[in-house]
Design an enzyme around this catalytic site. Structure first.
Site, PDB file in Angstrom:
ATOM      1  N   THR A 152       0.860  -1.181   0.000  1.00  0.00           N
ATOM      2  CA  THR A 152       0.000   0.000   0.000  1.00  0.00           C
ATOM      3  C   THR A 152       0.890   1.223   0.000  1.00  0.00           C
ATOM      4  O   THR A 152       1.904   1.235   0.694  1.00  0.00           O
ATOM      5  CB  THR A 152      -0.852   0.018   1.293  1.00  0.00           C
ATOM      6  OG1 THR A 152      -1.621  -1.174   1.310  1.00  0.00           O
ATOM      7  CG2 THR A 152      -1.757   1.234   1.373  1.00  0.00           C
ATOM      8  N   ASP A 183      -6.825  -3.390   5.703  1.00  0.00           N
ATOM      9  CA  ASP A 183      -6.728  -2.349   6.732  1.00  0.00           C
ATOM     10  C   ASP A 183      -6.647  -0.935   6.151  1.00  0.00           C
ATOM     11  O   ASP A 183      -6.961   0.038   6.836  1.00  0.00           O
ATOM     12  CB  ASP A 183      -5.455  -2.579   7.561  1.00  0.00           C
ATOM     13  CG  ASP A 183      -4.202  -2.554   6.670  1.00  0.00           C
ATOM     14  OD1 ASP A 183      -4.175  -3.296   5.661  1.00  0.00           O
ATOM     15  OD2 ASP A 183      -3.279  -1.766   6.948  1.00  0.00           O
ATOM     16  N   THR A 203       1.326  -0.956   6.314  1.00  0.00           N
ATOM     17  CA  THR A 203       1.264  -1.781   5.111  1.00  0.00           C
ATOM     18  C   THR A 203       1.643  -3.202   5.519  1.00  0.00           C
ATOM     19  O   THR A 203       2.328  -3.404   6.519  1.00  0.00           O
ATOM     20  CB  THR A 203       2.197  -1.234   4.010  1.00  0.00           C
ATOM     21  OG1 THR A 203       2.137  -2.092   2.873  1.00  0.00           O
ATOM     22  CG2 THR A 203       3.641  -1.121   4.471  1.00  0.00           C
TER      23      THR A 203
HETATM   24  N1  ASP Z   1      -2.414  -3.742   3.876  1.00  0.00           N
HETATM   25  C1  ASP Z   1      -2.843  -4.018   2.527  1.00  0.00           C
HETATM   26  C2  ASP Z   1      -4.052  -4.892   2.570  1.00  0.00           C
HETATM   27  O1  ASP Z   1      -4.100  -5.813   3.364  1.00  0.00           O
HETATM   28  C3  ASP Z   1      -1.806  -4.624   1.664  1.00  0.00           C
HETATM   29  C4  ASP Z   1      -0.410  -4.101   1.858  1.00  0.00           C
HETATM   30  O2  ASP Z   1      -0.232  -3.001   2.342  1.00  0.00           O
HETATM   31  O3  ASP Z   1       0.548  -4.812   1.528  1.00  0.00           O
HETATM   32  O4  ASP Z   1      -4.935  -4.693   1.782  1.00  0.00           O
END
Ligand code: ASP
Length: 316
Positions: A152, A183, A203
């Site tokens: 993210t 999240d 993230t």
């Molecule tokens: N946190 C993000 C999600 O679970 C993905 C990421 O940041 O890698 O959608």
């Protein structure tokens, strides 16, 4: 000297942080800075986990999540599982001005975006479709976990008037179930900011980050006097242990933090790249590595940057 500062997750944020740091230097507002900087990442087709070119869900549809928070008013706007709009971050920011209905999902978010004149665009690139096809094949042949491939873009900024904001944007987990929300658009988990303290954003595996409301946790630790580095690494370490104790394993988690003095820090349980800029630090990409359980932060080498660029543009 008047302060300003910016921190963001992953190597992909460097162009946005460079652009944003120029704006902050010129006295522009943190809200405008973050929207512009995140839009850059959303628009860049080779960043495969955000916006245009983001990796699709199980059904080969690009569903996007984004959020925006203002540290002065605590206003929040968010969208989740939105399809085929060019800049989810701008839609999230617009929603943050409203009193009600500030977090919209799926068809409701799309209809709001349509009525408010946001630009529609097919967000599935040829490259992302090919990556999806290859992955489907690999999963069948090698029995692999389908969810590798996510990230993210999260950005936090403080401007010269000491106002703060945070923004997040993502296509979430590659191969996620249709309608799955992580999240990133969820207040307190994927992001949080309060002018009176500072901000944090996360993230990694959203399913685990949400179990600890980790961005809020980091901001509360800063409120108690911890530095951004202590707060972010402390929260990640403690919660990763807790997850292992209760569930046998912890997902990947990385957090960026910035306090209202413009000091930054990060916490992570995996190798993690991030970008930061302040009046005394040029915009740079840093890499955090775990060495004997401790986090070691270095500036990335030119060779690393070249290899990264080559990798993301490599033919599929
Ligand atoms: N946190 C993000 C999600 O679970 C993905 C990421 O940041 O890698 O959608």
């Amino acid at each position: 000297m008047r302060t300003w500062g910016m921190i963001a997750t992953w190597r992909m944020a460097i162009e946005g942080v460079t652009l944003g740091s120029e704006m902050l230097k010129n006295g522009e507002k943190c809200q405008d800075v973050l929207e512009k900087a995140v839009m850059f990442v959303e628009d860049y087709p080779f960043y495969k986990s955000v916006g245009y070119g983001g990796l699709p869900n199980e059904e080969c549809e690009v569903e996007l999540d984004a959020a925006f928070m203002d540290g002065k008013t605590l206003s929040i706007g968010a969208v989740a599982s939105i399809k085929d709009f060019k800049n989810p971050i701008s839609i999230a920011r617009k929603l943050s001005a409203d009193r009600y209905n500030i977090f919209l999902v799926g068809a409701g978010a799309e209809s709001y975006a349509h009525k408010n004149g946001f630009v529609r665009q097919n967000m599935l690139t040829e490259r992302a479709r090919k990556t999806w096809e290859l992955r489907v094949k690999e999963i069948k042949e090698k029995n692999l976990s389908p969810y590798d491939g996510h990230d993210t873009v999260c950005m936090i900024a403080i401007d010269q008037e000491k106002d703060m904001a945070v923004a997040t944007s993502t296509s979430g987990l590659f191969m996620k179930k249709k309608g799955r929300v992580g999240d990133s658009p969820v207040s307190g988990s994927g992001f949080y900011v309060d002018n009176e303290i500072g901000g944090a954003a996360a993230t990694g595996l959203g399913e685990d980050i949400m179990k600890g409301c980790l961005s809020y946790e980091v901001v509360q630790r800063m409120k108690k006097g911890e530095t951004p580095q202590e707060a972010a690494q402390g929260a990640v370490d403690e919660f990763s242990k807790e997850l292992i104790k209760r569930r046998g394993k912890a997902g990947e988690i990385s957090i960026v933090a910035l306090n209202n003095k413009g000091d930054w820090g990060i916490g992570t349980n995996v190798e993690f790249t991030f970008c930061a800029a302040t009046p005394t630090e040029q915009p740079k990409v840093y890499i955090a590595k775990l060495v004997d359980g401790k986090v070691n932060i270095e500036i990335t080498s030119e060779e690393y940057m070249r290899a990264y660029k080559e990798k993301i543009q490599r033919e599929i």
